[in-house]
Design a protein around this motif. Sequence first.
Motif, PDB file in Angstrom:
ATOM      1  N   MET A 102       0.834  -1.215   0.000  1.00  0.00           N
ATOM      2  CA  MET A 102       0.000   0.000   0.000  1.00  0.00           C
ATOM      3  C   MET A 102       0.859   1.250   0.000  1.00  0.00           C
ATOM      4  SD  MET A 102      -3.110   1.093   0.114  1.00  0.00           S
ATOM      5  CE  MET A 102      -4.045   2.534   0.568  1.00  0.00           C
ATOM      6  N   ALA A 103       1.855   1.239   0.834  1.00  0.00           N
ATOM      7  CA  ALA A 103       2.746   2.401   0.930  1.00  0.00           C
ATOM      8  C   ALA A 103       3.495   2.607  -0.371  1.00  0.00           C
ATOM      9  CB  ALA A 103       3.734   2.208   2.096  1.00  0.00           C
ATOM     10  N   ASP A 104       3.917   1.508  -0.996  1.00  0.00           N
ATOM     11  CA  ASP A 104       4.653   1.633  -2.274  1.00  0.00           C
ATOM     12  C   ASP A 104       3.767   2.222  -3.360  1.00  0.00           C
ATOM     13  OD1 ASP A 104       6.924   0.590  -1.149  1.00  0.00           O
ATOM     14  OD2 ASP A 104       6.479  -1.481  -1.749  1.00  0.00           O
ATOM     15  N   ARG A 105       2.529   1.781  -3.396  1.00  0.00           N
ATOM     16  CA  ARG A 105       1.612   2.298  -4.417  1.00  0.00           C
ATOM     17  C   ARG A 105       1.393   3.776  -4.233  1.00  0.00           C
ATOM     18  NH1 ARG A 105      -3.751   2.998  -4.908  1.00  0.00           N
ATOM     19  NH2 ARG A 105      -4.165   2.113  -2.835  1.00  0.00           N
ATOM     20  N   LEU A 106       1.237   4.221  -2.977  1.00  0.00           N
ATOM     21  CA  LEU A 106       1.033   5.643  -2.710  1.00  0.00           C
ATOM     22  C   LEU A 106       2.256   6.451  -3.123  1.00  0.00           C
ATOM     23  CD1 LEU A 106      -0.739   5.519   0.806  1.00  0.00           C
ATOM     24  CD2 LEU A 106      -1.743   6.254  -1.371  1.00  0.00           C
ATOM     25  N   LYS A 107       3.438   5.874  -2.900  1.00  0.00           N
ATOM     26  CA  LYS A 107       4.659   6.576  -3.296  1.00  0.00           C
ATOM     27  C   LYS A 107       4.699   6.786  -4.816  1.00  0.00           C
ATOM     28  CE  LYS A 107       7.655   5.048   0.494  1.00  0.00           C
ATOM     29  NZ  LYS A 107       8.838   4.264   0.861  1.00  0.00           N
ATOM     30  N   ARG A 108       4.351   5.712  -5.518  1.00  0.00           N
ATOM     31  CA  ARG A 108       4.393   5.805  -6.981  1.00  0.00           C
ATOM     32  C   ARG A 108       3.398   6.849  -7.487  1.00  0.00           C
ATOM     33  NH1 ARG A 108       4.918   0.183  -6.590  1.00  0.00           N
ATOM     34  NH2 ARG A 108       2.696  -0.071  -7.046  1.00  0.00           N
ATOM     35  N   GLU A 109       2.191   6.828  -6.927  1.00  0.00           N
ATOM     36  CA  GLU A 109       1.171   7.786  -7.340  1.00  0.00           C
ATOM     37  C   GLU A 109       1.616   9.206  -7.008  1.00  0.00           C
ATOM     38  OE1 GLU A 109      -2.443   6.626  -5.507  1.00  0.00           O
ATOM     39  OE2 GLU A 109      -2.795   4.919  -6.875  1.00  0.00           O
ATOM     40  N   PHE A 110       2.247   9.358  -5.836  1.00  0.00           N
ATOM     41  CA  PHE A 110       2.707  10.674  -5.409  1.00  0.00           C
ATOM     42  C   PHE A 110       3.770  11.210  -6.372  1.00  0.00           C
ATOM     43  CE2 PHE A 110       5.454  13.422  -2.853  1.00  0.00           C
ATOM     44  CZ  PHE A 110       4.518  14.340  -2.381  1.00  0.00           C
ATOM     45  N   ILE A 111       4.701  10.327  -6.716  1.00  0.00           N
ATOM     46  CA  ILE A 111       5.780  10.748  -7.634  1.00  0.00           C
ATOM     47  C   ILE A 111       5.216  11.071  -9.016  1.00  0.00           C
ATOM     48  CG2 ILE A 111       7.847   9.924  -8.844  1.00  0.00           C
ATOM     49  CD1 ILE A 111       8.495   8.326  -6.246  1.00  0.00           C
ATOM     50  N   GLU A 112       4.265  10.259  -9.445  1.00  0.00           N
ATOM     51  CA  GLU A 112       3.660  10.481 -10.774  1.00  0.00           C
ATOM     52  C   GLU A 112       2.929  11.810 -10.814  1.00  0.00           C
ATOM     53  OE1 GLU A 112       0.640   8.215 -13.899  1.00  0.00           O
ATOM     54  OE2 GLU A 112       1.233   7.235 -12.020  1.00  0.00           O
ATOM     55  N   LEU A 113       2.231  12.146  -9.722  1.00  0.00           N
ATOM     56  CA  LEU A 113       1.534  13.431  -9.661  1.00  0.00           C
ATOM     57  C   LEU A 113       2.525  14.587  -9.670  1.00  0.00           C
ATOM     58  CD1 LEU A 113      -1.276  12.620  -7.039  1.00  0.00           C
ATOM     59  CD2 LEU A 113      -1.604  13.220  -9.453  1.00  0.00           C
ATOM     60  N   LEU A 114       3.643  14.417  -8.990  1.00  0.00           N
ATOM     61  CA  LEU A 114       4.664  15.467  -8.991  1.00  0.00           C
ATOM     62  C   LEU A 114       5.203  15.725 -10.402  1.00  0.00           C
ATOM     63  CD1 LEU A 114       6.733  14.652  -5.750  1.00  0.00           C
ATOM     64  CD2 LEU A 114       5.286  16.659  -6.147  1.00  0.00           C
ATOM     65  N   GLU A 115       5.337  14.624 -11.156  1.00  0.00           N
ATOM     66  CA  GLU A 115       5.898  14.767 -12.500  1.00  0.00           C
ATOM     67  C   GLU A 115       4.900  15.357 -13.484  1.00  0.00           C
ATOM     68  OE1 GLU A 115       7.209  10.873 -13.462  1.00  0.00           O
ATOM     69  OE2 GLU A 115       9.093  11.029 -12.342  1.00  0.00           O
ATOM     70  N   LYS A 116       3.602  15.011 -13.324  1.00  0.00           N
ATOM     71  CA  LYS A 116       2.624  15.357 -14.355  1.00  0.00           C
ATOM     72  C   LYS A 116       1.730  16.535 -13.988  1.00  0.00           C
ATOM     73  CE  LYS A 116       2.365  10.696 -16.290  1.00  0.00           C
ATOM     74  NZ  LYS A 116       1.471   9.568 -16.613  1.00  0.00           N
ATOM     75  N   ASP A 117       1.514  16.779 -12.710  1.00  0.00           N
ATOM     76  CA  ASP A 117       0.539  17.802 -12.311  1.00  0.00           C
ATOM     77  C   ASP A 117       1.285  18.977 -11.695  1.00  0.00           C
ATOM     78  OD1 ASP A 117      -1.530  19.326 -11.343  1.00  0.00           O
ATOM     79  OD2 ASP A 117      -2.714  17.593 -10.692  1.00  0.00           O
ATOM     80  N   ASN A 118       1.288  20.104 -12.425  1.00  0.00           N
ATOM     81  CA  ASN A 118       2.009  21.282 -11.946  1.00  0.00           C
ATOM     82  C   ASN A 118       1.384  21.848 -10.682  1.00  0.00           C
ATOM     83  OD1 ASN A 118       3.964  21.280 -13.923  1.00  0.00           O
ATOM     84  ND2 ASN A 118       2.735  22.558 -15.336  1.00  0.00           N
ATOM     85  N   GLU A 119       0.052  21.879 -10.666  1.00  0.00           N
ATOM     86  CA  GLU A 119      -0.619  22.446  -9.480  1.00  0.00           C
ATOM     87  C   GLU A 119      -0.295  21.637  -8.229  1.00  0.00           C
ATOM     88  OE1 GLU A 119      -4.751  22.762 -10.200  1.00  0.00           O
ATOM     89  OE2 GLU A 119      -4.565  24.290 -11.803  1.00  0.00           O
ATOM     90  N   PHE A 120      -0.293  20.308  -8.388  1.00  0.00           N
ATOM     91  CA  PHE A 120       0.032  19.444  -7.250  1.00  0.00           C
ATOM     92  C   PHE A 120       1.475  19.663  -6.832  1.00  0.00           C
ATOM     93  CE2 PHE A 120       1.547  15.362  -5.497  1.00  0.00           C
ATOM     94  CZ  PHE A 120       0.702  15.245  -4.405  1.00  0.00           C
ATOM     95  N   ARG A 121       2.351  19.824  -7.853  1.00  0.00           N
ATOM     96  CA  ARG A 121       3.757  20.038  -7.528  1.00  0.00           C
ATOM     97  C   ARG A 121       3.947  21.361  -6.798  1.00  0.00           C
ATOM     98  NH1 ARG A 121       5.550  18.935 -12.110  1.00  0.00           N
ATOM     99  NH2 ARG A 121       5.756  21.031 -12.995  1.00  0.00           N
TER     100      ARG A 121
END
Length: 270
Positions: free
Chosen positions: A1-20
């Motif tokens: 679960m923690a790994d999946r959240l990390k991946r999603e978090f990193i993906e959002l940082l890369e793709k979503d400027n507002e989130f970043r």
Amino acid sequence: MADRLKREFIELLEKDNEFRYLVAGYLGYLEILKRLDILHEDQNKIWQEIRSLREGQEKLWEGQNKLWENNTRLWEEVKNLRMSQEKLWEEVTRLREGQEKLWEGQNKLWEEVKILREEQNKLFENYEKMRKYMLTGFRELRMTLGVTFEEYSAGFLEMMLVEMGYSEARVEKKYLVHDGEVIEINLFCEKPLVVGEVTMSIRTIDEINREMEKLLKRVEIIEKKYGEKPLMLILSVARPAAEISESLRVLAEKNGVKLIIGREIEELLS
């Protein structure tokens, strides 16, 4: 679960400027990221400008190279024009020299013409003197010796030929044998070839025709013998009757015969 959240978090940082930006705000890096993005955009614009400048510079170099090529061609043209101009001046100089020589030659020709005219005038004067002398001598000879009209006509014809330029012409009586018959020609000159007949008087049309036939027959004989046509045909008449004078002239002209009348000779020599 923690790994999946990390991946999603990193993906959002890369793709979503507002989130970043939201995460950076929590972390205190929001302003830095915005400035970096602006710098990145400015840098891209600068590189685009540099690229445009390079393209423009390349075009300028191409234009400059063309200008140098054109400049080189222009200098070559100038050089050729100068060479052509020098040749033209050389040609002009030669033409002027030739023109001066022509003027000199023309002046010499005019001098020659002047001398020739003076000599020609002297020749005419001498010719007139000689002509008067011949006429006077001919008249005095006739009066002194009492020459016949035939001899008178021969002398007159000889004088005519001399005036025509045949200074060596000699007119005399000639005898030929033709078809076993002796033919007498009253007036004959070999050089130039002249044939003529002399008669004391002509009173009728029949006599005109008879004398003309007699002359033309002798002309035919001479043409066969010498192989050429005479320069002149002469009919010398001492005293033609007044009433047939015009007919005599017409017939003579028709046959190409020069008519000499005794009265005309008298008037010329008087």
